[in-house]
Design an enzyme around this catalytic site. Structure first.
Site, short mmCIF file in Angstrom:
data_model
loop_
_atom_site.label_atom_id
_atom_site.label_comp_id
_atom_site.label_asym_id
_atom_site.label_seq_id
_atom_site.Cartn_x
_atom_site.Cartn_y
_atom_site.Cartn_z
CE LYS A 1 49.54 45.46 130.24
NZ LYS A 1 49.71 45.35 128.77
CE1 TYR B 1 51.45 44.02 133.21
CE2 TYR B 1 49.44 43.65 134.46
CZ TYR B 1 50.19 43.46 133.32
OH TYR B 1 49.67 42.70 132.28
CB SER C 1 44.42 46.82 128.45
OG SER C 1 44.49 47.48 129.68
#
Ligand SMILES: NC(=O)c1ccc[n+]([C@@H]2O[C@H](COP(=O)([O-])OP(=O)(O)OC[C@H]3O[C@@H](n4cnc5c(N)ncnc54)[C@H](OP(=O)(O)O)[C@@H]3O)[C@@H](O)[C@H]2O)c1
Length: 255
Positions: free
Chosen positions: A164, A160, A145
């Site tokens: 994650k 992004y 992650s």
């Protein structure tokens, strides 16, 4: 250090042709594992295999796009066909897109991030767990992650970060779903690490080092070996009771 923690184990590393994935593949191979490295670029995967073999280890490369279910299913078949089992899987493949505030984020970037970083981890996890739950010794999965998203927010990285945050949530939920199947699932959440992904556009490694002195409590990026060591710990028998955790490795940047 015990150099045989992963003897007779088969390890799959997605995104194994560069950066963290290459360091993770090398670290597992150095501790006795047979490693399958996967990614979309044959040449970089072959370089990783050559590095592993050059230090006396065993690795094979297979081209695969983690966003395609058929590709990740084929990866699992290769691991089992070549080496007899799939004991550890590291879902490390990922991409970064950023630089715009949310209102200006290109839809294509959003879709790419979700497709590779989230759906790619889900599809790989599904194929891996379906194999591991048939094995007498089960297996262990480590998802890669990030501190960005589950642990920290930075302007213009929201897509992004969202991808994650989903990886971390998927990790915890899947860990609960599958611990009774003998499959342990955990995540690592690196901060800025010594790969090209943490370089800003036009930034040199020296520029990044100067920036990290300001931005990070530790004052530097994490080395790829430091992140790999955390992945190996979570995958190892020493972490037998560690389930669904998300280990932050970011020099204190998210505190
Ligand atoms: N470096 C950091 O500072 C940092 C911090 C936090 C988290 N991370 C995460 O760590 C992981 C590794 O990143 P890195 O820093 O090592 O960057 P990297 O060198 O760019 O590695 C990413 C790898 O993923 C592969 N990949 C990308 N899309 C793929 C796809 N659709 N199917 C299969 N493979 C794919 C790439 O190979 P191909 O392009 O050849 O497919 C590449 O080898 C990523 O998940 C990243 O988000 C990195």
């Amino acid at each position: 250090m015990n150099r045989t923690r992963f003897s007779n184990r088969t390890v799959l590393v997605t995104g194994g042709g560069s950066g963290l994935g290459r360091a993770i593949a090398l670290a597992f191979a150095a501790e006795g594992a047979s490693v399958v490295v996967a990614g979309r670029t044959r040449a970089t995967l072959d370089e990783t295999v050559a590095l592993v073999e050059g230090s006396g280890g065993t690795a094979v490369a297979q081209v695969a796009d983690v966003a395609r279910a058929a590709d990740v299913e084929a990866l699992v078949r290769t691991a089992v066909g070549r080496f007899g089992s799939l004991d550890v899987a590291v879902n490390n493949a990922g991409v970064f897109r950023g630089g715009q505030p949310v209102a200006d984020l290109p839809e294509e970037d959003w879709r790419t991030l979700l497709d590779i970083n989230v759906t790619g981890v889900l599809l790989a996890l599904q194929a891996e767990v379906r194999q591991m739950r048939t094995q007498p010794n089960g297996g262990s999965v480590v998802n890669v992650s990030s501190n960005l998203g589950p642990h920290k927010q930075v302007p213009t990285t929201t897509a992004y970060a969202a991808s994650k945050a989903a990886v971390s949530a998927l990790t915890a939920g899947a860990a609960l779903d599958h611990i009774a199947d003998g499959v342990r699932i955990n995540a690592v959440s690196p901060g800025a690490s010594a790969t090209t992904m943490s370089l800003r556009p036009g930034e040199s490694e020296a520029d990044r080092a100067a920036r990290m002195k300001e931005e990070s409590p530790l004052g530097r990026v994490s080395s790829t070996e430091e992140v790999a060591e955390a992945v190996l710990y979570l995958a190892s028998d020493a972490a037998a009771s560690v389930v669904g955790t998300d280990l932050v490795i970011d020099g204190g940047a998210s505190l």
